[in-house]
Design an enzyme around this catalytic site. Structure first.
Site, PDB file in Angstrom:
ATOM      1  N   ASP A 160       0.851  -1.189   0.000  1.00  0.00           N
ATOM      2  CA  ASP A 160       0.000   0.000   0.000  1.00  0.00           C
ATOM      3  C   ASP A 160       0.890   1.244   0.000  1.00  0.00           C
ATOM      4  O   ASP A 160       1.887   1.313   0.726  1.00  0.00           O
ATOM      5  CB  ASP A 160      -0.928   0.005   1.224  1.00  0.00           C
ATOM      6  CG  ASP A 160      -2.069   0.995   1.059  1.00  0.00           C
ATOM      7  OD1 ASP A 160      -3.212   0.554   0.921  1.00  0.00           O
ATOM      8  OD2 ASP A 160      -1.793   2.220   1.062  1.00  0.00           O
ATOM      9  N   ILE A 161       0.533   2.213  -0.802  1.00  0.00           N
ATOM     10  CA  ILE A 161       1.345   3.416  -0.948  1.00  0.00           C
ATOM     11  C   ILE A 161       1.308   4.280   0.324  1.00  0.00           C
ATOM     12  O   ILE A 161       2.206   5.096   0.556  1.00  0.00           O
ATOM     13  CB  ILE A 161       0.860   4.224  -2.185  1.00  0.00           C
ATOM     14  CG1 ILE A 161       1.959   5.112  -2.712  1.00  0.00           C
ATOM     15  CG2 ILE A 161      -0.399   5.016  -1.880  1.00  0.00           C
ATOM     16  CD1 ILE A 161       1.649   5.714  -4.087  1.00  0.00           C
ATOM     17  N   ASN A 182     -12.970  -2.900   2.321  1.00  0.00           N
ATOM     18  CA  ASN A 182     -13.893  -1.777   2.356  1.00  0.00           C
ATOM     19  C   ASN A 182     -14.832  -1.889   1.153  1.00  0.00           C
ATOM     20  O   ASN A 182     -14.394  -2.251   0.057  1.00  0.00           O
ATOM     21  CB  ASN A 182     -13.124  -0.452   2.311  1.00  0.00           C
ATOM     22  CG  ASN A 182     -12.292  -0.236   3.573  1.00  0.00           C
ATOM     23  OD1 ASN A 182     -12.711  -0.597   4.660  1.00  0.00           O
ATOM     24  ND2 ASN A 182     -11.112   0.352   3.421  1.00  0.00           N
ATOM     25  N   GLY A 197     -15.931   3.262   3.206  1.00  0.00           N
ATOM     26  CA  GLY A 197     -14.537   3.697   3.262  1.00  0.00           C
ATOM     27  C   GLY A 197     -13.723   3.344   2.036  1.00  0.00           C
ATOM     28  O   GLY A 197     -12.519   3.578   1.998  1.00  0.00           O
ATOM     29  N   GLN A 198     -14.374   2.769   1.013  1.00  0.00           N
ATOM     30  CA  GLN A 198     -13.636   2.397  -0.194  1.00  0.00           C
ATOM     31  C   GLN A 198     -13.300   3.644  -1.006  1.00  0.00           C
ATOM     32  O   GLN A 198     -14.145   4.532  -1.181  1.00  0.00           O
ATOM     33  CB  GLN A 198     -14.471   1.426  -1.045  1.00  0.00           C
ATOM     34  CG  GLN A 198     -13.700   0.850  -2.224  1.00  0.00           C
ATOM     35  CD  GLN A 198     -14.509  -0.207  -2.988  1.00  0.00           C
ATOM     36  OE1 GLN A 198     -15.688  -0.436  -2.696  1.00  0.00           O
ATOM     37  NE2 GLN A 198     -13.870  -0.833  -3.960  1.00  0.00           N
ATOM     38  N   HIS A 241     -10.269  -5.113  -3.509  1.00  0.00           N
ATOM     39  CA  HIS A 241      -8.952  -5.450  -2.961  1.00  0.00           C
ATOM     40  C   HIS A 241      -9.103  -5.821  -1.502  1.00  0.00           C
ATOM     41  O   HIS A 241     -10.000  -5.345  -0.814  1.00  0.00           O
ATOM     42  CB  HIS A 241      -7.971  -4.279  -3.116  1.00  0.00           C
ATOM     43  CG  HIS A 241      -8.497  -2.977  -2.637  1.00  0.00           C
ATOM     44  ND1 HIS A 241      -9.393  -2.219  -3.379  1.00  0.00           N
ATOM     45  CD2 HIS A 241      -8.315  -2.293  -1.476  1.00  0.00           C
ATOM     46  CE1 HIS A 241      -9.710  -1.125  -2.711  1.00  0.00           C
ATOM     47  NE2 HIS A 241      -9.080  -1.151  -1.540  1.00  0.00           N
ATOM     48  N   HIS A 245      -7.117  -5.614   2.032  1.00  0.00           N
ATOM     49  CA  HIS A 245      -5.991  -5.084   2.790  1.00  0.00           C
ATOM     50  C   HIS A 245      -5.494  -6.181   3.736  1.00  0.00           C
ATOM     51  O   HIS A 245      -6.298  -6.840   4.405  1.00  0.00           O
ATOM     52  CB  HIS A 245      -6.427  -3.910   3.671  1.00  0.00           C
ATOM     53  CG  HIS A 245      -6.909  -2.708   2.925  1.00  0.00           C
ATOM     54  ND1 HIS A 245      -6.122  -1.604   2.715  1.00  0.00           N
ATOM     55  CD2 HIS A 245      -8.104  -2.421   2.357  1.00  0.00           C
ATOM     56  CE1 HIS A 245      -6.818  -0.686   2.053  1.00  0.00           C
ATOM     57  NE2 HIS A 245      -8.022  -1.151   1.824  1.00  0.00           N
TER      58      HIS A 245
HETATM   59  P1  AMP Z   1      -9.692   1.557  -0.026  1.00  0.00           P
HETATM   60  O1  AMP Z   1      -9.831   2.863   0.713  1.00  0.00           O
HETATM   61  O2  AMP Z   1     -10.126   0.353   0.743  1.00  0.00           O
HETATM   62  O3  AMP Z   1     -10.306   1.649  -1.406  1.00  0.00           O
HETATM   63  O4  AMP Z   1      -8.142   1.344  -0.205  1.00  0.00           O
HETATM   64  C1  AMP Z   1      -7.408   1.901  -1.246  1.00  0.00           C
HETATM   65  C2  AMP Z   1      -5.967   1.810  -0.842  1.00  0.00           C
HETATM   66  O5  AMP Z   1      -5.187   1.954  -1.996  1.00  0.00           O
HETATM   67  C3  AMP Z   1      -5.532   2.883   0.145  1.00  0.00           C
HETATM   68  O6  AMP Z   1      -5.031   2.265   1.327  1.00  0.00           O
HETATM   69  C4  AMP Z   1      -4.433   3.627  -0.620  1.00  0.00           C
HETATM   70  O7  AMP Z   1      -3.374   4.020   0.219  1.00  0.00           O
HETATM   71  C5  AMP Z   1      -4.004   2.596  -1.638  1.00  0.00           C
HETATM   72  N1  AMP Z   1      -3.412   3.121  -2.862  1.00  0.00           N
HETATM   73  C6  AMP Z   1      -3.867   4.132  -3.627  1.00  0.00           C
HETATM   74  N2  AMP Z   1      -3.081   4.309  -4.702  1.00  0.00           N
HETATM   75  C7  AMP Z   1      -2.099   3.372  -4.614  1.00  0.00           C
HETATM   76  C8  AMP Z   1      -0.971   3.040  -5.421  1.00  0.00           C
HETATM   77  N3  AMP Z   1      -0.662   3.716  -6.528  1.00  0.00           N
HETATM   78  N4  AMP Z   1      -0.184   2.021  -5.024  1.00  0.00           N
HETATM   79  C9  AMP Z   1      -0.474   1.348  -3.887  1.00  0.00           C
HETATM   80  N5  AMP Z   1      -1.515   1.612  -3.090  1.00  0.00           N
HETATM   81  C10 AMP Z   1      -2.317   2.610  -3.445  1.00  0.00           C
END
Ligand code: AMP
Length: 113
Positions: free
Chosen positions: A30-31, A86, A92-93, A99, A101
């Site tokens: 995760d970024i 999420n 919270g998505q 995906h 987590h």
């Molecule tokens: P959600 O809020 O459950 O949709 O989670 C989306 C997740 O994607 C968040 O934890 C972000 O930090 C992560 N995210 C967004 N862009 C990237 C990216 N380019 N590479 C890796 N993780 C990312």
């Protein structure tokens, strides 16, 4: 492929190091990690969110959980970790490509992420 950031990572349009990849999914860091270990298990099939999955996705959904489990083991957090999905904006998505987590490496007491 979905037009989300994850779809672009899967298609290679946006480069991102993959921790794991097979024919059904990828795993990336995760970024914006919310714990010392925070990876995302992402299906290649662009399901928008879990509630959009179909009965025919049964084996894919099982596969994603098994990959999440394997990652937890390989990343050394299997004894105590959190798997989160999420679902939808109110859930919270923020990225609308399903995906899971996988978080760990510290005691997780706070609610959600
Ligand atoms: P959600 O809020 O459950 O949709 O989670 C989306 C997740 O994607 C968040 O934890 C972000 O930090 C992560 N995210 C967004 N862009 C990237 C990216 N380019 N590479 C890796 N993780 C990312």
């Amino acid at each position: 492929m979905s037009d989300t950031i994850f779809g672009k990572i899967i298609s290679g349009e946006i480069p991102a190091p993959k921790i794991f990849e097979d024919e059904h999914c990828i795993v990336i860091n995760d970024i914006s990690p919310q714990a010392p270990v925070h990876v995302l298990v992402i299906p290649k099939r662009p399901i928008k969110m879990l509630t959009d999955a179909e009965s025919s996705d049964q084996s894919l959904l099982g596969h994603l959980l098994l990959v999440a489990r394997q990652q937890a083991k390989e990343l050394g957090i299997a004894e105590g970790c959190r798997f989160i999905v999420n679902n939808g904006e109110a859930g919270g998505q923020t990225v609308f490509h399903l995906h899971i987590h996988v978080l760990g490496g510290q005691t997780l007491t706070e609610q959600g992420l």
